[in-house]
Design a protein around this motif. Structure first.
Motif, PDB file in Angstrom:
ATOM      1  N   CYS A 425       0.879  -1.125   0.201  1.00  0.00           N
ATOM      2  CA  CYS A 425      -0.129   0.183   0.218  1.00  0.00           C
ATOM      3  C   CYS A 425       1.013   1.245   0.072  1.00  0.00           C
ATOM      4  CB  CYS A 425      -0.875   0.043   1.296  1.00  0.00           C
ATOM      5  SG  CYS A 425      -1.827   1.526   1.633  1.00  0.00           S
ATOM      6  N   PRO A 426       0.748   2.099  -1.056  1.00  0.00           N
ATOM      7  CA  PRO A 426       1.720   3.289  -0.882  1.00  0.00           C
ATOM      8  C   PRO A 426       1.411   4.229  -0.014  1.00  0.00           C
ATOM      9  CG  PRO A 426      -0.100   3.271  -2.823  1.00  0.00           C
ATOM     10  CD  PRO A 426      -0.213   2.091  -1.966  1.00  0.00           C
ATOM     11  N   THR A 427       0.085   4.266   0.669  1.00  0.00           N
ATOM     12  CA  THR A 427      -0.379   5.091   1.816  1.00  0.00           C
ATOM     13  C   THR A 427       0.336   4.554   2.929  1.00  0.00           C
ATOM     14  OG1 THR A 427      -2.250   5.722   0.599  1.00  0.00           O
ATOM     15  CG2 THR A 427      -2.195   6.374   2.899  1.00  0.00           C
ATOM     16  N   LEU A 464      -5.375   6.054 -14.634  1.00  0.00           N
ATOM     17  CA  LEU A 464      -5.649   5.851 -13.177  1.00  0.00           C
ATOM     18  C   LEU A 464      -6.149   4.200 -13.248  1.00  0.00           C
ATOM     19  CD1 LEU A 464      -8.591   6.242 -14.007  1.00  0.00           C
ATOM     20  CD2 LEU A 464      -8.523   8.142 -12.500  1.00  0.00           C
ATOM     21  N   HIS A 465      -6.393   3.591 -11.856  1.00  0.00           N
ATOM     22  CA  HIS A 465      -6.678   2.395 -11.881  1.00  0.00           C
ATOM     23  C   HIS A 465      -8.201   2.242 -12.413  1.00  0.00           C
ATOM     24  CE1 HIS A 465      -8.015  -1.765  -9.981  1.00  0.00           C
ATOM     25  NE2 HIS A 465      -6.609  -1.726 -10.000  1.00  0.00           N
ATOM     26  N   LEU A 499      -1.255   0.568 -12.354  1.00  0.00           N
ATOM     27  CA  LEU A 499      -1.146   1.381 -11.089  1.00  0.00           C
ATOM     28  C   LEU A 499      -1.896   0.851  -9.891  1.00  0.00           C
ATOM     29  CD1 LEU A 499      -1.696   4.903 -12.945  1.00  0.00           C
ATOM     30  CD2 LEU A 499       0.433   4.037 -11.887  1.00  0.00           C
ATOM     31  N   PRO A 500      -1.359   0.959  -8.696  1.00  0.00           N
ATOM     32  CA  PRO A 500      -2.397   0.715  -7.522  1.00  0.00           C
ATOM     33  C   PRO A 500      -3.545   1.393  -7.580  1.00  0.00           C
ATOM     34  CG  PRO A 500       0.098   0.763  -6.900  1.00  0.00           C
ATOM     35  CD  PRO A 500      -0.250   1.515  -8.171  1.00  0.00           C
ATOM     36  N   ILE A 501      -4.764   1.058  -6.812  1.00  0.00           N
ATOM     37  CA  ILE A 501      -5.924   1.799  -6.753  1.00  0.00           C
ATOM     38  C   ILE A 501      -5.548   3.314  -6.130  1.00  0.00           C
ATOM     39  CG2 ILE A 501      -6.697   0.784  -4.664  1.00  0.00           C
ATOM     40  CD1 ILE A 501      -9.567   0.773  -5.950  1.00  0.00           C
ATOM     41  N   THR A 502      -4.487   3.361  -5.470  1.00  0.00           N
ATOM     42  CA  THR A 502      -4.589   4.787  -4.901  1.00  0.00           C
ATOM     43  C   THR A 502      -3.597   5.576  -5.447  1.00  0.00           C
ATOM     44  OG1 THR A 502      -2.997   3.681  -3.305  1.00  0.00           O
ATOM     45  CG2 THR A 502      -5.110   3.824  -2.519  1.00  0.00           C
ATOM     46  N   GLU A 503      -3.207   5.123  -6.632  1.00  0.00           N
ATOM     47  CA  GLU A 503      -2.252   6.015  -7.424  1.00  0.00           C
ATOM     48  C   GLU A 503      -2.905   6.469  -8.797  1.00  0.00           C
ATOM     49  OE1 GLU A 503       1.695   4.559  -8.201  1.00  0.00           O
ATOM     50  OE2 GLU A 503       2.005   4.190  -6.177  1.00  0.00           O
TER      51      GLU A 503
END
Length: 519
Positions: A425-427, A464-465, A499-503
């Motif tokens: 998770c990038p966050t 985006l995702h 891309l991850p969902i938060t990027e």
């Protein structure tokens, strides 16, 4: 069976995907700064002789000295050393061996300290790339690979690929190659040479000879650690080795690579030049052809099978273990034995594909579902053997043991390809908690408002995702349509499952990424 090659370039390197019937069967990543590729020939320096191992460690510029065993010297290493010394001293100005006086072959059971000396310059070829903590592995049995034949200096033999089984064709090729090969050069005829005419074969050999002579010219001015002859890039080597009538498309996404590949194919197979295509779409090439999804699903620890079964792939330093499981497969067969055979057959096909995809090498142990009938075990072994015929790496396959295990050894010449399919998770950086995902849409909208009103950007695109893409485009009026009415500017949304969902990423009208805070 139709084949397709998809090549995508980036700053970090080149991604190469080989598809058969739209299914990914080979995937390679060639880093732009990569060196010490299999086939490269270097001017090395002997640093250390280890008589206990009957081997030498050679400096070719890698952080660790490369390994050269006595058995990899080749019978004519003395002739190679003599040529190397003469070319460096400029006593020879050409790589032609017509008038070259060959040295006696070395003893097969000899010792390395009788052949090599410390600090001696030596011409070596990389046969195995650096893997894990080990340096490259070398050979002095130099060879120059062409499309139809392999040129072997300091040899006089002509050998035909064992895969060419027709006796008449083998005899024809042997006579042709004997008549066209230069003095003191041996020839290994490749499988694709079958039924080719003498003009094509001779042209291929002449190309290899020119490559050898250019290398000898470079050697005369070379310093230790210099690369004398470089192997072609992986995309070209795949085309050289595999291009045939089944290929119907080669797609690339840069003009420079498009021109290079067209020129290369014009040289080796002019009739195939028209299949090279330049992709100019807005979305990423791998995303457009559906490869990102295949890669994510095929490189994980668990790999699904069509009938409901699955594989578990485990990697260790010494070997790879693959476990076959029936999963939630419905029991349509008449008995448990038939169910096991069906699942195992599906697994064998996928395992052969996985070995090529991940370039797994060394020892592979497969734990198939237990079967009692000998004829079923034999059938499974035959299926596995047939599926692995397409593998270009050397391999050995053993029948099932009484414990239901199949043992495979596969040549490993470069590091195994490992794709991380689980995202951190990038966050939270793996802590396990993130801000509510609904806030991601707010962050995108806030950044978009800043770009369109404060920076006066126009024709903005957002990558985006797919989940976020669906959120912003669904319904009437959709969030994207509301943006149009609010900002009087249409925002293009690009799906990018890599891309991850938060990027997400913003791009301007020229396709350049806009640097902006994402939190």
């Amino acid at each position: 069976m139709s084949s397709e090659l998809v090549i995508s370039a980036s700053q970090k390197g080149t991604r190469i995907a080989l598809l058969q019937e739209k299914r990914l069967v080979e995937y390679q990543v060639e880093e732009s700064e990569s060196s010490f590729t299999v086939g490269d020939i270097y001017l090395g320096t002997v640093r250390k002789l280890v008589t206990g191992l009957n081997a030498a460690f050679v400096d070719i510029g890698y952080e660790k000295d490369a390994f050269l065993h006595y058995h990899d010297l080749g019978p004519n290493v003395q002739s190679l050393n003599k040529l190397t010394k003469d070319v460096i001293a400029k006593r020879l100005t050409s790589g032609k061996l017509n008038n070259f006086k060959m040295e006696p072959e070395i003893d097969k059971l000899g010792k390395i300290d009788k052949v090599l000396g410390k600090n001696q310059p030596i011409l070596v070829q990389v046969v195995k790339e650096p893997i894990s903590t080990k340096g490259p592995r070398l050979s002095c049995d130099i060879s120059i690979a062409g499309r139809y034949a392999v040129l072997v200096p300091f040899s006089n033999s002509v050998n035909i690929s064992k895969k060419i089984t027709d006796k008449t064709e083998r005899t024809r090729l042997h006579k042709l190659m004997t008549s066209v090969k230069p003095a003191n050069f041996g020839i290994i005829v490749r499988t694709v040479a079958a039924n080719k005419d003498v003009e094509e074969l001779d042209k291929d050999i002449q190309n290899s000879i020119r490559k050898w002579e250019q290398g000898m010219k470079a050697l005369s001015e070379a310093k230790p650690r210099d690369r004398i002859i470089g192997e072609m890039n992986r995309a070209s080597s795949i085309m050289r080795d595999m291009l045939n009538d089944t290929f119907d498309s080669i797609t690339v996404d840069t003009k420079e690579m498009y021109d290079d590949i067209r020129d290369f194919i014009h040289t080796i197979a002019p009739d195939k030049e028209k299949i090279v295509k330049l992709y100019s779409g807005k979305s990423k090439l791998f995303e457009q052809v559906g490869l990102e999804k295949q890669i994510k699903s095929l490189f994980g620890r668990s790999v699904s099978l069509p009938g409901g079964g699955y594989l578990i792939v485990e990697h260790t330093e010494a070997l790879h273990v693959i476990d076959v499981n029936s999963g939630n497969k419905s029991n349509n067969e008449e008995s448990q034995e038939d169910t096991a055979l069906h699942t195992n057959t599906e697994a064998a096909k996928e395992i052969a594909r996985q070995l090529r995809l991940r370039d797994m090498g060394g020892i592979i142990v497969v734990d198939f579902i237990d079967m009692r009938k000998p004829e079923h075990k034999k059938e499974l072994y035959d299926v596995m053997k047939a599926e692995m015929k397409a593998d270009r790496s050397k391999f050995t396959l053993l029948p099932l043991t009484k414990f239901g295990l199949m043992q495979i050894t596969r040549q490993r010449v470069r590091p195994e390809l490992n794709i991380v399919t689980r995202e951190v998770c990038p966050t939270c950086n793996g802590a396990g908690t993130i801000q509510p995902s609904i806030l991601i849409s707010d962050i995108i909208e806030n950044n978009l408002e800043y770009l369109l009103t404060k920076q006066n950007e126009r024709k903005v695109s957002v990558a985006l995702h797919p989940y976020l893409h669906a959120y912003f485009t669904a319904g009437f009026p959709s969030p994207r349509l509301k943006w149009f009415f609010k900002y009087k500017s249409w925002v293009k949304l690009l799906k990018d499952s890599s891309l991850p969902i938060t990027e997400f990423k913003f791009y301007d009208k020229d396709g350049e990424e806009i640097e902006i805070a994402t939190t």
